[in-house]
Write a protein that holds these residues in place. Structure first.
Motif, PDB file in Angstrom:
ATOM      1  N   TYR A   1      87.663 -27.370  86.361  1.00  0.00           N
ATOM      2  CA  TYR A   1      86.715 -28.459  86.595  1.00  0.00           C
ATOM      3  C   TYR A   1      87.198 -29.788  86.036  1.00  0.00           C
ATOM      4  CZ  TYR A   1      83.565 -24.654  87.744  1.00  0.00           C
ATOM      5  OH  TYR A   1      83.006 -23.548  88.300  1.00  0.00           O
ATOM      6  N   LEU A   2      87.784 -29.743  84.868  1.00  0.00           N
ATOM      7  CA  LEU A   2      88.302 -30.935  84.202  1.00  0.00           C
ATOM      8  C   LEU A   2      89.706 -30.616  83.719  1.00  0.00           C
ATOM      9  CD1 LEU A   2      85.210 -31.763  81.963  1.00  0.00           C
ATOM     10  CD2 LEU A   2      85.872 -32.960  84.042  1.00  0.00           C
ATOM     11  N   PHE A   3      90.556 -31.627  83.624  1.00  0.00           N
ATOM     12  CA  PHE A   3      91.856 -31.351  83.036  1.00  0.00           C
ATOM     13  C   PHE A   3      91.911 -31.943  81.641  1.00  0.00           C
ATOM     14  CE2 PHE A   3      92.790 -35.401  85.093  1.00  0.00           C
ATOM     15  CZ  PHE A   3      93.568 -36.056  84.156  1.00  0.00           C
ATOM     16  N   PHE A   4      92.728 -31.341  80.815  1.00  0.00           N
ATOM     17  CA  PHE A   4      92.861 -31.719  79.420  1.00  0.00           C
ATOM     18  C   PHE A   4      94.154 -32.515  79.255  1.00  0.00           C
ATOM     19  CE2 PHE A   4      90.240 -28.005  79.620  1.00  0.00           C
ATOM     20  CZ  PHE A   4      89.337 -28.122  78.578  1.00  0.00           C
ATOM     21  N   SER A   5      94.095 -33.535  78.387  1.00  0.00           N
ATOM     22  CA  SER A   5      95.281 -34.328  78.066  1.00  0.00           C
ATOM     23  C   SER A   5      95.372 -34.480  76.559  1.00  0.00           C
ATOM     24  CB  SER A   5      95.199 -35.727  78.687  1.00  0.00           C
ATOM     25  OG  SER A   5      95.366 -35.691  80.063  1.00  0.00           O
TER      26      SER A   5
ATOM     27  N   HIS B   1      84.790 -38.327  76.662  1.00  0.00           N
ATOM     28  CA  HIS B   1      85.964 -37.584  77.113  1.00  0.00           C
ATOM     29  C   HIS B   1      86.684 -36.847  75.981  1.00  0.00           C
ATOM     30  CE1 HIS B   1      85.404 -40.771  80.176  1.00  0.00           C
ATOM     31  NE2 HIS B   1      85.576 -39.733  80.973  1.00  0.00           N
ATOM     32  N   THR B   2      86.355 -37.179  74.743  1.00  0.00           N
ATOM     33  CA  THR B   2      87.041 -36.596  73.590  1.00  0.00           C
ATOM     34  C   THR B   2      86.523 -35.197  73.314  1.00  0.00           C
ATOM     35  OG1 THR B   2      87.356 -38.775  72.628  1.00  0.00           O
ATOM     36  CG2 THR B   2      87.600 -36.896  71.148  1.00  0.00           C
TER      37      THR B   2
ATOM     38  N   ASP C   1     101.124 -49.493  68.728  1.00  0.00           N
ATOM     39  CA  ASP C   1     102.521 -49.658  69.092  1.00  0.00           C
ATOM     40  C   ASP C   1     102.797 -48.834  70.347  1.00  0.00           C
ATOM     41  OD1 ASP C   1     103.802 -51.495  67.514  1.00  0.00           O
ATOM     42  OD2 ASP C   1     104.635 -50.031  66.110  1.00  0.00           O
ATOM     43  N   ASP C   2     102.106 -47.690  70.438  1.00  0.00           N
ATOM     44  CA  ASP C   2     102.306 -46.814  71.584  1.00  0.00           C
ATOM     45  C   ASP C   2     101.146 -45.836  71.685  1.00  0.00           C
ATOM     46  OD1 ASP C   2     103.611 -45.659  73.776  1.00  0.00           O
ATOM     47  OD2 ASP C   2     104.799 -44.305  72.533  1.00  0.00           O
ATOM     48  N   LEU C   3     100.853 -45.428  72.893  1.00  0.00           N
ATOM     49  CA  LEU C   3      99.904 -44.364  73.159  1.00  0.00           C
ATOM     50  C   LEU C   3     100.594 -43.422  74.133  1.00  0.00           C
ATOM     51  CD1 LEU C   3      96.148 -44.472  73.754  1.00  0.00           C
ATOM     52  CD2 LEU C   3      97.572 -43.302  75.409  1.00  0.00           C
ATOM     53  N   ARG C   4     100.892 -42.217  73.643  1.00  0.00           N
ATOM     54  CA  ARG C   4     101.503 -41.208  74.517  1.00  0.00           C
ATOM     55  C   ARG C   4     100.405 -40.286  75.017  1.00  0.00           C
ATOM     56  NH1 ARG C   4     106.565 -38.966  70.950  1.00  0.00           N
ATOM     57  NH2 ARG C   4     104.850 -37.839  69.994  1.00  0.00           N
ATOM     58  N   ASN C   5     100.534 -39.893  76.264  1.00  0.00           N
ATOM     59  CA  ASN C   5      99.603 -38.895  76.765  1.00  0.00           C
ATOM     60  C   ASN C   5     100.353 -37.881  77.609  1.00  0.00           C
ATOM     61  OD1 ASN C   5      99.729 -41.058  78.796  1.00  0.00           O
ATOM     62  ND2 ASN C   5      98.273 -39.801  79.921  1.00  0.00           N
ATOM     63  N   SER C   6      99.933 -36.649  77.459  1.00  0.00           N
ATOM     64  CA  SER C   6     100.536 -35.534  78.180  1.00  0.00           C
ATOM     65  C   SER C   6      99.421 -34.697  78.778  1.00  0.00           C
ATOM     66  CB  SER C   6     101.338 -34.634  77.232  1.00  0.00           C
ATOM     67  OG  SER C   6     102.280 -35.380  76.504  1.00  0.00           O
ATOM     68  N   VAL C   7      99.536 -34.390  80.038  1.00  0.00           N
ATOM     69  CA  VAL C   7      98.550 -33.547  80.691  1.00  0.00           C
ATOM     70  C   VAL C   7      98.852 -32.087  80.375  1.00  0.00           C
ATOM     71  CG1 VAL C   7      97.651 -32.774  82.931  1.00  0.00           C
ATOM     72  CG2 VAL C   7      98.145 -35.193  82.549  1.00  0.00           C
ATOM     73  N   VAL C   8      97.813 -31.354  80.034  1.00  0.00           N
ATOM     74  CA  VAL C   8      97.943 -29.916  79.820  1.00  0.00           C
ATOM     75  C   VAL C   8      97.948 -29.286  81.213  1.00  0.00           C
ATOM     76  CG1 VAL C   8      96.847 -27.872  78.838  1.00  0.00           C
ATOM     77  CG2 VAL C   8      96.738 -30.059  77.624  1.00  0.00           C
ATOM     78  N   THR C   9      99.084 -28.702  81.589  1.00  0.00           N
ATOM     79  CA  THR C   9      99.210 -28.192  82.954  1.00  0.00           C
ATOM     80  C   THR C   9      98.784 -26.733  83.096  1.00  0.00           C
ATOM     81  OG1 THR C   9     101.533 -27.661  82.585  1.00  0.00           O
ATOM     82  CG2 THR C   9     101.038 -29.812  83.554  1.00  0.00           C
ATOM     83  N   ASN C  10      99.030 -25.920  82.104  1.00  0.00           N
ATOM     84  CA  ASN C  10      98.652 -24.505  82.151  1.00  0.00           C
ATOM     85  C   ASN C  10      98.175 -24.071  80.777  1.00  0.00           C
ATOM     86  OD1 ASN C  10      99.427 -23.836  84.861  1.00  0.00           O
ATOM     87  ND2 ASN C  10     101.550 -23.976  84.183  1.00  0.00           N
ATOM     88  N   VAL C  11      96.959 -23.584  80.703  1.00  0.00           N
ATOM     89  CA  VAL C  11      96.448 -23.045  79.451  1.00  0.00           C
ATOM     90  C   VAL C  11      96.857 -21.575  79.409  1.00  0.00           C
ATOM     91  CG1 VAL C  11      94.394 -22.558  78.084  1.00  0.00           C
ATOM     92  CG2 VAL C  11      94.524 -24.671  79.439  1.00  0.00           C
TER      93      VAL C  11
ATOM     94  N   MET D   1      91.617 -34.926  75.256  1.00  0.00           N
ATOM     95  CA  MET D   1      90.601 -35.557  76.086  1.00  0.00           C
ATOM     96  C   MET D   1      90.435 -34.744  77.371  1.00  0.00           C
ATOM     97  SD  MET D   1      90.202 -38.391  74.183  1.00  0.00           S
ATOM     98  CE  MET D   1      89.610 -39.800  75.089  1.00  0.00           C
ATOM     99  N   MET D   2      89.266 -34.862  77.989  1.00  0.00           N
ATOM    100  CA  MET D   2      88.981 -34.170  79.247  1.00  0.00           C
ATOM    101  C   MET D   2      88.580 -35.211  80.291  1.00  0.00           C
ATOM    102  SD  MET D   2      86.708 -30.961  77.828  1.00  0.00           S
ATOM    103  CE  MET D   2      85.474 -32.034  77.105  1.00  0.00           C
TER     104      MET D   2
END
Length: 172
Positions: free
Chosen positions: A74-78, A105-106, A146-156, A122-123
């Motif tokens: 339903y939602l993806f996690f990052s 979203h947190t 200075d930076d904000l990195r984000n990575s999508v959780v692709t497989n739980v 985040m969701m």
């Protein structure tokens, strides 16, 4: 997610450890089912009421937390990681912290070591919503970052507490 909660003041018994282990194995167990498992599997003879009372007291003491977590269909996690611009930290950290902590979203927000001191999971319903969130966060708090990195959780691949972790609660 609210303010940081104090460390629970709880002295674990073997029965507490077993109850937590069994609930970690199957969080949907009723007190009656749990009582039966305690008796059959662990030779612990207690009433259903006592099981319920033990769970209630541990919950109230903050021994464990419960959360409703949407299925990732339903939602993806990052995973978000925040690196700061040190000269602007003192004047800007609180507002940014409250924005992240209080945002709908947190899911999890925590502090860590390393260059990226703050992290959050985040969701979002889609990548566009995530992108808009990042854009708005930079507009409001960009002087801090200075930076904000984000990575999508692709497989739980695992999402549960292994019951064996509770064995360490009684070890000195």
């Amino acid at each position: 997610m609210g303010e940081q909660k104090p460390t629970p003041d709880w002295n674990f018994t073997e029965r507490d450890r077993i109850i937590l282990s069994e609930l970690a194995e199957d969080p949907d167990l009723s007190a009656r089912e749990l009582r039966d498992i305690l008796e059959e599997k662990h030779e612990v003879d207690i009433s259903r009421v006592t099981v319920s009372e033990s769970i209630r007291k541990m919950r109230e003491a903050g021994v464990f937390r419960e959360a409703i977590i949407p299925n990732e269909e339903y939602l993806f996690f990052s995973l978000f990681e925040y690196k700061f611009h040190p000269p602007n930290f003192r004047d800007n950290w609180r507002s940014a912290m409250e924005t992240i902590r209080n945002d709908e979203h947190t899911f999890i927000y925590f502090l860590s070591d390393g260059e990226y001191k703050w992290k959050s999971i985040m969701m979002f319903k889609d990548r566009e919503q995530e992108s808009k969130w990042i854009h708005e966060f930079y507009k409001e708090h960009g002087e801090l970052l200075d930076d904000l990195r984000n990575s999508v959780v692709t497989n739980v691949l695992k999402f549960n507490t292994d019951p064996k972790v509770f064995e360490t609660l009684l070890k000195d």
